[in-house]
Scaffold this motif. Structure first.
Motif, short mmCIF file in Angstrom:
data_model
loop_
_atom_site.label_atom_id
_atom_site.label_comp_id
_atom_site.label_asym_id
_atom_site.label_seq_id
_atom_site.Cartn_x
_atom_site.Cartn_y
_atom_site.Cartn_z
N ILE A 196 0.85 -1.20 0.00
CA ILE A 196 0.00 0.00 0.00
C ILE A 196 0.88 1.24 0.00
CG2 ILE A 196 -1.65 1.33 1.37
CD1 ILE A 196 -2.94 -1.27 2.23
N HIS A 212 2.51 1.33 -3.74
CA HIS A 212 1.63 1.51 -4.90
C HIS A 212 0.69 2.70 -4.74
CE1 HIS A 212 2.75 -1.98 -7.22
NE2 HIS A 212 2.71 -2.72 -6.13
N LEU A 213 0.51 3.15 -3.49
CA LEU A 213 -0.54 4.13 -3.25
C LEU A 213 -0.03 5.40 -2.56
CD1 LEU A 213 -3.78 2.39 -2.29
CD2 LEU A 213 -3.53 4.82 -2.12
N PRO A 242 3.21 7.23 -4.56
CA PRO A 242 2.85 8.01 -5.76
C PRO A 242 1.97 9.22 -5.42
CG PRO A 242 2.26 5.69 -6.05
CD PRO A 242 2.86 5.80 -4.70
N ALA A 243 1.07 9.03 -4.44
CA ALA A 243 0.19 10.15 -4.09
C ALA A 243 0.96 11.28 -3.42
CB ALA A 243 -0.94 9.65 -3.18
N HIS A 281 2.22 13.76 -12.97
CA HIS A 281 2.11 12.30 -12.88
C HIS A 281 1.08 11.91 -11.82
CE1 HIS A 281 3.25 8.33 -11.19
NE2 HIS A 281 3.26 8.02 -12.47
N ALA A 282 1.16 12.53 -10.64
CA ALA A 282 0.29 12.15 -9.53
C ALA A 282 -1.16 12.50 -9.80
CB ALA A 282 0.76 12.81 -8.24
N THR A 283 -1.40 13.54 -10.60
CA THR A 283 -2.79 13.92 -10.87
C THR A 283 -3.28 13.34 -12.19
OG1 THR A 283 -2.05 15.97 -11.88
CG2 THR A 283 -2.65 16.06 -9.56
#
Ligand SMILES: Nc1ncnc2c1ncn2[C@@H]1O[C@H](COP(=O)(O)OP(=O)(O)O)[C@@H](O)[C@H]1O
Ligand SMILES: [Mg+2]
Lengths: 247, 238
Positions: free
Chosen positions: A159, A162-163, A166-167, A243-245
Protein backbone atom coordinates in the motif's frame (compact mmCIF):
# COMPACT_ATOMS: atom_id res chain seq x y z
CA UNK A 1 7.92 33.80 -23.23
CA UNK A 2 6.38 36.86 -21.58
CA UNK A 3 8.17 35.88 -18.40
CA UNK A 4 11.50 35.86 -20.24
CA UNK A 5 10.81 39.30 -21.76
CA UNK A 6 9.70 40.66 -18.38
CA UNK A 7 12.77 39.18 -16.69
CA UNK A 8 15.04 40.64 -19.37
CA UNK A 9 13.42 44.06 -18.99
CA UNK A 10 13.83 44.16 -15.21
CA UNK A 11 17.43 42.89 -15.46
CA UNK A 12 18.19 45.70 -17.98
CA UNK A 13 16.63 48.25 -15.63
CA UNK A 14 18.70 47.00 -12.70
CA UNK A 15 21.86 47.24 -14.84
CA UNK A 16 21.07 50.83 -15.86
CA UNK A 17 20.36 51.77 -12.23
CA UNK A 18 23.60 50.11 -11.11
CA UNK A 19 25.70 51.88 -13.75
CA UNK A 20 23.95 55.18 -12.94
CA UNK A 21 24.68 54.86 -9.22
CA UNK A 22 28.37 54.17 -9.83
CA UNK A 23 28.61 57.22 -12.16
CA UNK A 24 26.51 59.57 -10.03
CA UNK A 25 28.46 59.04 -6.81
CA UNK A 26 31.73 58.40 -8.59
CA UNK A 27 32.22 55.23 -6.54
CA UNK A 28 35.71 53.72 -6.53
CA UNK A 29 36.04 50.26 -8.07
CA UNK A 30 36.87 48.55 -4.80
CA UNK A 31 33.62 49.80 -3.21
CA UNK A 32 31.23 49.10 -6.06
CA UNK A 33 32.49 48.30 -9.54
CA UNK A 34 30.19 49.15 -12.43
CA UNK A 35 28.52 46.48 -14.58
CA UNK A 36 31.23 46.92 -17.22
CA UNK A 37 34.01 46.18 -14.76
CA UNK A 38 32.20 43.09 -13.46
CA UNK A 39 31.56 41.86 -16.98
CA UNK A 40 35.24 42.34 -17.74
CA UNK A 41 36.20 40.34 -14.64
CA UNK A 42 33.69 37.69 -15.60
CA UNK A 43 35.42 37.30 -18.95
CA UNK A 44 39.03 37.70 -17.86
CA UNK A 45 38.75 35.23 -14.96
CA UNK A 46 36.38 32.84 -16.68
CA UNK A 47 38.62 29.81 -16.20
CA UNK A 48 39.15 30.58 -12.53
CA UNK A 49 35.42 31.12 -12.03
CA UNK A 50 34.50 27.95 -13.91
CA UNK A 51 36.98 25.95 -11.86
CA UNK A 52 35.62 27.13 -8.52
CA UNK A 53 32.01 26.92 -9.75
CA UNK A 54 32.62 23.25 -10.60
CA UNK A 55 33.68 22.60 -7.02
CA UNK A 56 30.64 24.35 -5.57
CA UNK A 57 28.35 22.58 -8.03
CA UNK A 58 29.80 19.20 -7.08
CA UNK A 59 29.19 19.93 -3.40
CA UNK A 60 25.62 21.03 -4.10
CA UNK A 61 24.95 18.04 -6.35
CA UNK A 62 26.29 15.52 -3.86
CA UNK A 63 24.38 17.28 -1.06
CA UNK A 64 21.14 17.21 -3.06
CA UNK A 65 21.42 13.52 -3.90
CA UNK A 66 22.43 12.37 -0.41
CA UNK A 67 20.09 14.78 1.40
CA UNK A 68 17.12 13.79 -0.76
CA UNK A 69 17.77 10.07 -0.35
CA UNK A 70 18.19 10.33 3.42
CA UNK A 71 15.20 12.67 3.80
CA UNK A 72 12.93 10.44 1.70
CA UNK A 73 14.12 7.35 3.56
CA UNK A 74 13.36 8.89 6.96
CA UNK A 75 9.91 9.94 5.74
CA UNK A 76 9.18 6.37 4.53
CA UNK A 77 10.32 4.83 7.83
CA UNK A 78 8.28 7.30 9.88
CA UNK A 79 5.23 6.78 7.64
CA UNK A 80 5.38 3.03 8.32
CA UNK A 81 6.09 3.40 12.03
CA UNK A 82 3.75 6.09 13.41
CA UNK A 83 4.84 5.20 16.94
CA UNK A 84 8.45 6.04 16.15
CA UNK A 85 7.28 9.21 14.38
CA UNK A 86 5.48 10.38 17.53
CA UNK A 87 8.58 9.67 19.61
CA UNK A 88 10.90 11.43 17.18
CA UNK A 89 8.65 14.41 16.58
CA UNK A 90 10.04 16.64 19.38
CA UNK A 91 13.60 15.72 18.37
CA UNK A 92 12.87 16.75 14.80
CA UNK A 93 11.28 20.03 15.88
CA UNK A 94 14.23 20.93 18.11
CA UNK A 95 16.79 19.90 15.52
CA UNK A 96 15.14 22.19 12.99
CA UNK A 97 15.60 25.19 15.28
CA UNK A 98 19.39 24.68 15.24
CA UNK A 99 20.71 27.12 12.62
CA UNK A 100 22.65 24.82 10.32
CA UNK A 101 25.01 27.70 9.43
CA UNK A 102 26.17 27.85 13.02
CA UNK A 103 27.38 24.27 12.61
CA UNK A 104 29.75 25.16 9.78
CA UNK A 105 32.82 25.78 12.00
CA UNK A 106 32.20 22.52 13.88
CA UNK A 107 31.82 20.55 10.66
CA UNK A 108 35.04 22.05 9.36
CA UNK A 109 36.76 21.11 12.62
CA UNK A 110 35.49 17.54 12.35
CA UNK A 111 35.71 16.94 8.62
CA UNK A 112 38.54 19.21 7.56
CA UNK A 113 38.84 21.75 4.79
CA UNK A 114 37.85 19.49 1.93
CA UNK A 115 34.50 18.94 0.25
CA UNK A 116 33.07 16.65 2.95
CA UNK A 117 32.17 19.45 5.38
CA UNK A 118 30.42 21.43 2.61
CA UNK A 119 28.51 18.40 1.40
CA UNK A 120 27.36 17.65 4.94
CA UNK A 121 26.21 21.28 5.28
CA UNK A 122 24.14 20.96 2.12
CA UNK A 123 22.80 17.57 3.25
CA UNK A 124 21.69 19.00 6.60
CA UNK A 125 19.93 21.87 4.90
CA UNK A 126 18.19 19.66 2.32
CA UNK A 127 17.31 16.81 4.61
CA UNK A 128 14.56 18.53 6.62
CA UNK A 129 12.45 20.17 3.92
CA UNK A 130 12.54 16.91 1.94
CA UNK A 131 11.65 14.62 4.85
CA UNK A 132 8.95 16.86 6.35
CA UNK A 133 7.40 17.60 2.94
CA UNK A 134 7.35 13.95 1.90
CA UNK A 135 6.12 12.71 5.29
CA UNK A 136 3.31 15.27 5.22
CA UNK A 137 2.23 13.87 1.86
CA UNK A 138 2.55 10.24 2.97
CA UNK A 139 0.35 10.95 5.96
CA UNK A 140 -2.60 12.47 4.17
CA UNK A 141 -3.34 9.80 1.60
CA UNK A 142 -7.02 9.91 0.61
CA UNK A 143 -8.70 7.75 3.31
CA UNK A 144 -11.06 6.22 0.74
CA UNK A 145 -8.08 4.83 -1.20
CA UNK A 146 -6.63 3.31 1.95
CA UNK A 147 -9.98 1.72 2.86
CA UNK A 148 -10.30 0.28 -0.64
CA UNK A 149 -6.74 -1.06 -0.51
CA UNK A 150 -7.38 -2.71 2.85
CA UNK A 151 -10.57 -4.40 1.61
CA UNK A 152 -8.57 -5.62 -1.41
CA UNK A 153 -6.20 -7.30 1.02
CA UNK A 154 -3.15 -5.11 0.41
CA UNK A 155 -0.19 -5.33 2.75
CA UNK A 156 1.33 -2.30 4.47
CA UNK A 157 4.44 -2.20 2.28
CA UNK A 158 2.56 -2.64 -0.97
CA UNK A 159 0.00 0.00 0.00
CA UNK A 160 2.90 2.33 0.79
CA UNK A 161 4.62 1.61 -2.51
CA UNK A 162 1.63 1.51 -4.90
CA UNK A 163 -0.54 4.13 -3.25
CA UNK A 164 0.94 6.39 -0.61
CA UNK A 165 4.27 7.10 -2.33
CA UNK A 166 2.85 8.01 -5.76
CA UNK A 167 0.19 10.15 -4.09
CA UNK A 168 2.85 11.98 -2.04
CA UNK A 169 5.19 12.76 -4.96
CA UNK A 170 3.95 16.38 -5.29
CA UNK A 171 4.82 16.97 -1.63
CA UNK A 172 8.25 15.43 -2.13
CA UNK A 173 8.66 17.78 -5.09
CA UNK A 174 7.74 20.77 -2.92
CA UNK A 175 10.52 19.79 -0.51
CA UNK A 176 12.96 19.44 -3.42
CA UNK A 177 12.14 22.96 -4.62
CA UNK A 178 13.02 24.39 -1.21
CA UNK A 179 16.13 22.22 -1.10
CA UNK A 180 17.35 23.45 -4.48
CA UNK A 181 17.13 27.05 -3.26
CA UNK A 182 18.93 26.48 0.03
CA UNK A 183 21.56 23.92 -0.93
CA UNK A 184 23.89 26.51 -2.57
CA UNK A 185 23.76 28.67 0.55
CA UNK A 186 24.89 25.71 2.65
CA UNK A 187 27.79 24.91 0.36
CA UNK A 188 28.98 28.53 0.11
CA UNK A 189 28.86 29.11 3.86
CA UNK A 190 30.89 25.95 4.29
CA UNK A 191 33.46 27.39 1.88
CA UNK A 192 33.56 30.69 3.77
CA UNK A 193 34.27 29.04 7.06
CA UNK A 194 37.17 27.00 5.81
CA UNK A 195 38.39 25.84 2.46
CA UNK A 196 40.59 26.56 -0.50
CA UNK A 197 38.16 25.93 -3.32
CA UNK A 198 34.66 26.93 -4.46
CA UNK A 199 32.83 30.15 -5.23
CA UNK A 200 32.49 30.98 -1.52
CA UNK A 201 36.25 30.74 -1.07
CA UNK A 202 36.84 32.78 -4.24
CA UNK A 203 34.54 35.56 -2.99
CA UNK A 204 36.36 35.69 0.33
CA UNK A 205 39.75 35.80 -1.40
CA UNK A 206 38.63 38.48 -3.87
CA UNK A 207 37.33 40.54 -0.97
CA UNK A 208 40.65 40.30 0.85
CA UNK A 209 42.53 41.51 -2.23
CA UNK A 210 40.06 44.35 -2.92
CA UNK A 211 39.12 42.58 -6.17
CA UNK A 212 35.49 43.62 -5.71
CA UNK A 213 34.85 43.12 -9.44
CA UNK A 214 35.82 39.44 -9.12
CA UNK A 215 33.70 39.12 -5.98
CA UNK A 216 30.68 40.38 -7.88
CA UNK A 217 31.49 38.13 -10.82
CA UNK A 218 31.58 35.11 -8.49
CA UNK A 219 28.31 36.24 -6.94
CA UNK A 220 26.72 36.45 -10.39
CA UNK A 221 27.90 32.93 -11.21
CA UNK A 222 26.44 31.68 -7.94
CA UNK A 223 23.10 33.38 -8.65
CA UNK A 224 23.02 31.89 -12.15
CA UNK A 225 23.84 28.47 -10.75
CA UNK A 226 21.06 28.71 -8.16
CA UNK A 227 18.56 29.87 -10.78
CA UNK A 228 19.39 26.91 -13.03
CA UNK A 229 19.06 24.50 -10.11
CA UNK A 230 15.79 26.08 -9.10
CA UNK A 231 14.44 25.85 -12.65
CA UNK A 232 15.43 22.18 -12.82
CA UNK A 233 13.70 21.52 -9.49
CA UNK A 234 10.59 23.35 -10.73
CA UNK A 235 10.48 21.22 -13.87
CA UNK A 236 10.88 18.04 -11.87
CA UNK A 237 8.18 19.19 -9.45
CA UNK A 238 5.81 19.91 -12.34
CA UNK A 239 6.42 16.48 -13.83
CA UNK A 240 5.86 14.69 -10.52
CA UNK A 241 2.68 16.67 -9.86
CA UNK A 242 1.36 15.99 -13.35
CA UNK A 243 2.11 12.30 -12.88
CA UNK A 244 0.29 12.15 -9.53
CA UNK A 245 -2.79 13.92 -10.87
CA UNK A 246 -2.79 12.00 -14.15
CA UNK A 247 -2.95 15.16 -16.28
CA UNK B 1 -28.23 -18.95 4.62
CA UNK B 2 -27.29 -15.64 6.18
CA UNK B 3 -24.12 -14.06 4.84
CA UNK B 4 -24.24 -10.81 6.79
CA UNK B 5 -25.94 -10.09 10.07
CA UNK B 6 -26.08 -6.77 11.93
CA UNK B 7 -28.12 -7.01 15.12
CA UNK B 8 -27.47 -4.19 17.57
CA UNK B 9 -26.51 -0.51 17.61
CA UNK B 10 -23.68 1.53 16.14
CA UNK B 11 -22.11 4.40 18.07
CA UNK B 12 -19.70 7.09 16.97
CA UNK B 13 -17.97 9.02 19.73
CA UNK B 14 -20.57 7.88 22.27
CA UNK B 15 -23.49 9.04 20.09
CA UNK B 16 -25.91 6.48 18.73
CA UNK B 17 -25.70 6.33 14.94
CA UNK B 18 -27.85 3.30 14.24
CA UNK B 19 -30.32 2.17 16.91
CA UNK B 20 -31.67 -1.37 17.31
CA UNK B 21 -30.79 -2.48 13.84
CA UNK B 22 -31.73 -5.99 12.79
CA UNK B 23 -30.50 -6.58 9.29
CA UNK B 24 -29.88 -10.04 7.87
CA UNK B 25 -28.55 -10.37 4.35
CA UNK B 26 -29.16 -13.73 2.72
CA UNK B 27 -26.33 -15.36 0.79
CA UNK B 28 -26.51 -15.68 -2.99
CA UNK B 29 -28.92 -12.86 -3.74
CA UNK B 30 -29.22 -9.10 -4.20
CA UNK B 31 -30.31 -7.10 -1.16
CA UNK B 32 -31.09 -3.42 -1.59
CA UNK B 33 -30.84 -0.89 1.22
CA UNK B 34 -32.76 2.36 0.87
CA UNK B 35 -32.93 5.34 3.16
CA UNK B 36 -32.52 9.09 3.51
CA UNK B 37 -29.09 10.71 3.40
CA UNK B 38 -27.11 10.56 6.62
CA UNK B 39 -29.13 7.70 8.12
CA UNK B 40 -26.08 5.43 8.15
CA UNK B 41 -26.19 3.36 4.97
CA UNK B 42 -22.51 3.88 4.14
CA UNK B 43 -21.64 3.15 7.77
CA UNK B 44 -23.37 -0.25 7.46
CA UNK B 45 -21.39 -1.12 4.34
CA UNK B 46 -18.14 -0.11 6.02
CA UNK B 47 -18.96 -2.27 9.04
CA UNK B 48 -19.60 -5.20 6.70
CA UNK B 49 -16.26 -4.57 5.01
CA UNK B 50 -14.42 -4.58 8.31
CA UNK B 51 -13.63 -0.87 8.18
CA UNK B 52 -14.49 0.28 11.69
CA UNK B 53 -13.02 3.81 11.54
CA UNK B 54 -14.34 5.26 14.77
CA UNK B 55 -17.62 3.37 14.78
CA UNK B 56 -18.30 1.11 17.74
CA UNK B 57 -20.70 -1.79 17.30
CA UNK B 58 -22.74 -3.06 20.24
CA UNK B 59 -24.45 -6.34 19.52
CA UNK B 60 -24.02 -9.15 17.06
CA UNK B 61 -22.09 -8.54 13.87
CA UNK B 62 -21.53 -11.37 11.43
CA UNK B 63 -19.37 -10.43 8.47
CA UNK B 64 -17.40 -12.51 5.99
CA UNK B 65 -13.71 -12.90 6.76
CA UNK B 66 -10.98 -10.90 5.11
CA UNK B 67 -10.57 -11.59 1.41
CA UNK B 68 -14.28 -12.36 0.99
CA UNK B 69 -15.57 -8.87 0.26
CA UNK B 70 -15.35 -6.40 -2.61
CA UNK B 71 -16.41 -2.82 -1.95
CA UNK B 72 -17.50 -0.22 -4.47
CA UNK B 73 -17.68 3.09 -2.64
CA UNK B 74 -19.76 6.16 -3.45
CA UNK B 75 -16.72 7.88 -4.99
CA UNK B 76 -14.98 6.04 -7.79
CA UNK B 77 -11.66 6.20 -5.85
CA UNK B 78 -9.64 5.67 -9.01
CA UNK B 79 -5.92 6.38 -8.67
CA UNK B 80 -5.24 9.36 -10.98
CA UNK B 81 -1.76 8.19 -12.01
CA UNK B 82 -2.92 4.78 -13.26
CA UNK B 83 -4.66 3.98 -16.53
CA UNK B 84 -8.18 2.54 -16.43
CA UNK B 85 -6.67 -0.92 -17.01
CA UNK B 86 -4.16 -0.59 -14.17
CA UNK B 87 -6.86 0.75 -11.87
CA UNK B 88 -8.98 -2.33 -12.59
CA UNK B 89 -5.97 -4.55 -11.86
CA UNK B 90 -4.97 -2.67 -8.69
CA UNK B 91 -6.08 -5.39 -6.25
CA UNK B 92 -3.64 -7.98 -7.60
CA UNK B 93 -0.72 -5.53 -7.35
CA UNK B 94 -1.63 -4.67 -3.77
CA UNK B 95 -1.67 -8.37 -2.92
CA UNK B 96 1.62 -8.91 -4.68
CA UNK B 97 0.37 -11.29 -7.36
CA UNK B 98 0.81 -10.77 -11.12
CA UNK B 99 -2.23 -8.87 -12.44
CA UNK B 100 -4.34 -10.47 -15.19
CA UNK B 101 -4.40 -7.52 -17.57
CA UNK B 102 -6.26 -9.47 -20.26
CA UNK B 103 -9.10 -10.05 -17.79
CA UNK B 104 -9.03 -6.34 -16.88
CA UNK B 105 -9.42 -5.48 -20.57
CA UNK B 106 -12.29 -7.97 -20.94
CA UNK B 107 -14.14 -6.43 -17.98
CA UNK B 108 -13.53 -2.92 -19.30
CA UNK B 109 -15.02 -4.05 -22.61
CA UNK B 110 -18.02 -5.46 -20.74
CA UNK B 111 -18.72 -2.09 -19.11
CA UNK B 112 -18.44 -0.42 -22.53
CA UNK B 113 -14.93 1.01 -22.20
CA UNK B 114 -13.05 -1.19 -24.66
CA UNK B 115 -11.27 1.75 -26.28
CA UNK B 116 -10.51 3.51 -23.01
CA UNK B 117 -8.31 1.01 -21.19
CA UNK B 118 -5.21 3.15 -21.61
CA UNK B 119 -6.84 6.41 -20.49
CA UNK B 120 -6.11 8.03 -17.15
CA UNK B 121 -9.15 8.88 -14.96
CA UNK B 122 -8.70 12.61 -15.66
CA UNK B 123 -9.48 11.90 -19.32
CA UNK B 124 -12.74 10.08 -18.48
CA UNK B 125 -16.19 11.45 -17.70
CA UNK B 126 -17.79 10.90 -14.29
CA UNK B 127 -19.95 8.11 -15.66
CA UNK B 128 -16.99 6.42 -17.34
CA UNK B 129 -15.00 6.58 -14.14
CA UNK B 130 -17.81 4.91 -12.24
CA UNK B 131 -17.86 2.14 -14.87
CA UNK B 132 -14.12 1.63 -14.36
CA UNK B 133 -14.83 1.35 -10.63
CA UNK B 134 -17.50 -1.27 -11.38
CA UNK B 135 -15.01 -3.22 -13.53
CA UNK B 136 -12.49 -3.05 -10.68
CA UNK B 137 -15.12 -4.43 -8.29
CA UNK B 138 -15.95 -7.28 -10.68
CA UNK B 139 -12.22 -7.96 -11.14
CA UNK B 140 -11.92 -8.70 -7.42
CA UNK B 141 -14.23 -11.70 -7.97
CA UNK B 142 -15.34 -11.97 -4.32
CA UNK B 143 -18.35 -13.89 -2.95
CA UNK B 144 -19.74 -10.83 -1.13
CA UNK B 145 -20.09 -7.53 -2.97
CA UNK B 146 -20.92 -4.25 -1.26
CA UNK B 147 -22.14 -1.49 -3.58
CA UNK B 148 -22.63 2.07 -2.34
CA UNK B 149 -24.86 3.98 -4.77
CA UNK B 150 -22.83 2.53 -7.65
CA UNK B 151 -24.87 3.92 -10.52
CA UNK B 152 -25.84 7.34 -9.20
CA UNK B 153 -23.49 9.28 -11.50
CA UNK B 154 -24.74 7.61 -14.70
CA UNK B 155 -27.29 8.89 -17.20
CA UNK B 156 -30.56 6.97 -17.33
CA UNK B 157 -29.69 4.84 -20.36
CA UNK B 158 -26.22 3.90 -19.15
CA UNK B 159 -27.59 3.24 -15.67
CA UNK B 160 -30.12 0.71 -17.01
CA UNK B 161 -27.40 -1.03 -19.04
CA UNK B 162 -25.03 -1.14 -16.05
CA UNK B 163 -27.80 -2.56 -13.87
CA UNK B 164 -28.38 -5.32 -16.42
CA UNK B 165 -24.68 -6.03 -16.64
CA UNK B 166 -24.08 -6.04 -12.89
CA UNK B 167 -27.11 -8.29 -12.33
CA UNK B 168 -25.76 -10.71 -14.92
CA UNK B 169 -22.14 -10.71 -13.77
CA UNK B 170 -22.99 -10.80 -10.07
CA UNK B 171 -25.82 -13.35 -10.30
CA UNK B 172 -25.83 -15.77 -7.34
CA UNK B 173 -23.34 -13.64 -5.44
CA UNK B 174 -24.22 -12.05 -2.15
CA UNK B 175 -24.76 -8.41 -3.04
CA UNK B 176 -25.69 -5.65 -0.61
CA UNK B 177 -26.45 -2.51 -2.58
CA UNK B 178 -27.15 0.90 -1.09
CA UNK B 179 -29.28 3.12 -3.30
CA UNK B 180 -31.48 6.16 -2.95
CA UNK B 181 -33.42 5.28 -6.08
CA UNK B 182 -36.68 3.33 -5.45
CA UNK B 183 -36.77 2.29 -9.13
CA UNK B 184 -33.30 0.74 -8.82
CA UNK B 185 -34.24 -1.11 -5.63
CA UNK B 186 -37.43 -2.44 -7.23
CA UNK B 187 -35.50 -3.51 -10.31
CA UNK B 188 -32.59 -5.28 -8.61
CA UNK B 189 -33.69 -6.13 -5.08
CA UNK B 190 -34.43 -9.76 -4.22
CA UNK B 191 -34.75 -8.41 -0.70
CA UNK B 192 -35.40 -4.74 0.08
CA UNK B 193 -34.86 -2.88 3.34
CA UNK B 194 -35.66 0.72 4.16
CA UNK B 195 -33.33 2.12 6.78
CA UNK B 196 -34.75 4.68 9.19
CA UNK B 197 -33.63 6.12 12.50
CA UNK B 198 -35.71 3.39 14.11
CA UNK B 199 -34.07 0.41 12.40
CA UNK B 200 -34.42 -1.45 9.13
CA UNK B 201 -37.84 -2.22 7.72
CA UNK B 202 -38.38 -5.09 5.30
CA UNK B 203 -40.35 -4.43 2.12
CA UNK B 204 -41.62 -7.30 -0.01
CA UNK B 205 -39.83 -7.11 -3.40
CA UNK B 206 -41.59 -7.54 -6.74
CA UNK B 207 -41.84 -11.09 -8.03
CA UNK B 208 -39.61 -12.44 -10.76
CA UNK B 209 -35.91 -12.74 -11.47
CA UNK B 210 -33.61 -9.70 -11.68
CA UNK B 211 -33.01 -7.47 -13.53
CA UNK B 212 -36.75 -6.89 -13.79
CA UNK B 213 -38.31 -5.11 -16.74
CA UNK B 214 -38.93 -1.45 -15.87
CA UNK B 215 -42.51 -1.60 -17.18
CA UNK B 216 -43.40 -4.63 -15.05
CA UNK B 217 -46.61 -3.73 -13.12
CA UNK B 218 -45.42 -5.50 -9.97
CA UNK B 219 -42.19 -3.51 -10.07
CA UNK B 220 -44.08 -0.24 -10.54
CA UNK B 221 -46.30 -1.00 -7.55
CA UNK B 222 -43.31 -1.69 -5.27
CA UNK B 223 -41.52 1.37 -6.61
CA UNK B 224 -44.53 3.54 -5.75
CA UNK B 225 -44.81 1.99 -2.30
CA UNK B 226 -41.10 2.59 -1.63
CA UNK B 227 -41.35 6.20 -2.73
CA UNK B 228 -44.41 6.78 -0.54
CA UNK B 229 -42.58 5.19 2.38
CA UNK B 230 -39.48 7.38 1.86
CA UNK B 231 -41.58 10.52 1.45
CA UNK B 232 -43.49 9.93 4.65
CA UNK B 233 -40.19 9.56 6.48
CA UNK B 234 -39.94 8.34 10.00
CA UNK B 235 -39.35 10.53 13.02
CA UNK B 236 -35.79 10.00 14.10
CA UNK B 237 -35.63 7.82 17.17
CA UNK B 238 -32.55 9.58 18.52
N1 LIG C 1 -15.94 10.23 9.26
C1 LIG C 1 -17.03 10.66 9.92
N2 LIG C 1 -16.89 11.35 11.09
C2 LIG C 1 -17.97 11.78 11.76
N3 LIG C 1 -19.23 11.59 11.36
C3 LIG C 1 -19.44 10.92 10.21
C4 LIG C 1 -18.35 10.42 9.42
N4 LIG C 1 -18.87 9.79 8.34
C5 LIG C 1 -20.20 9.91 8.44
N5 LIG C 1 -20.56 10.56 9.55
C6 LIG C 1 -21.92 10.82 10.03
O1 LIG C 1 -22.54 9.59 10.29
C7 LIG C 1 -23.89 9.58 9.83
C8 LIG C 1 -24.11 8.45 8.87
O2 LIG C 1 -23.33 8.66 7.71
P1 LIG C 1 -23.42 7.69 6.45
O3 LIG C 1 -23.32 6.30 6.91
O4 LIG C 1 -22.40 8.17 5.48
O5 LIG C 1 -24.90 7.99 5.91
P2 LIG C 1 -25.54 7.66 4.49
O6 LIG C 1 -24.62 6.82 3.70
O7 LIG C 1 -26.83 6.95 4.82
O8 LIG C 1 -25.84 8.96 3.82
C9 LIG C 1 -24.13 10.96 9.23
O9 LIG C 1 -24.82 11.74 10.18
C10 LIG C 1 -22.76 11.49 8.97
O10 LIG C 1 -22.77 12.89 9.10
MG1 LIG D 1 -23.67 7.17 1.88
Amino acid sequence: MRGVIGGGASAAMALVLWAGLVRLFDLPRFILPGPGAVAAALWRDRLLLADHAATTLTEIGAGLVIGTLLGALLALVLALLPGLARGLHPVLIVSQTVPVFALAPILTLWLGYGMAAKIVMAVLIIFFPVSTGFLHGLRRTEPGWLALARVMGGGRWRILWHLRVPAALPDLAGGLRLAATYAPIGAVIGEWVGGSRGLGYLMLMANGRARTDLLFAALLVLVALTLVLRAAADRLADRLTRHATGS
Amino acid sequence: MTALLLRGSALRGGRVLLRDLDLAVAAGQWTCLLGPSGVGKTTILRLCAGLANGVEWRGRLVTPGPGQVALMAQDDLLLPWLSARDNVALGARLRGVPPDLAQADRLLARVGLAGRAGHKPAALSGGERQRVALARTLMEDRPVILLDEPFSALDAGTRARMQDLAAELLARRTVLMVTHDPAEAARLGEAIHILTGAGAERIVPPAGPIPRAVEDPGLLRVQAALLARLRAGVPCAA
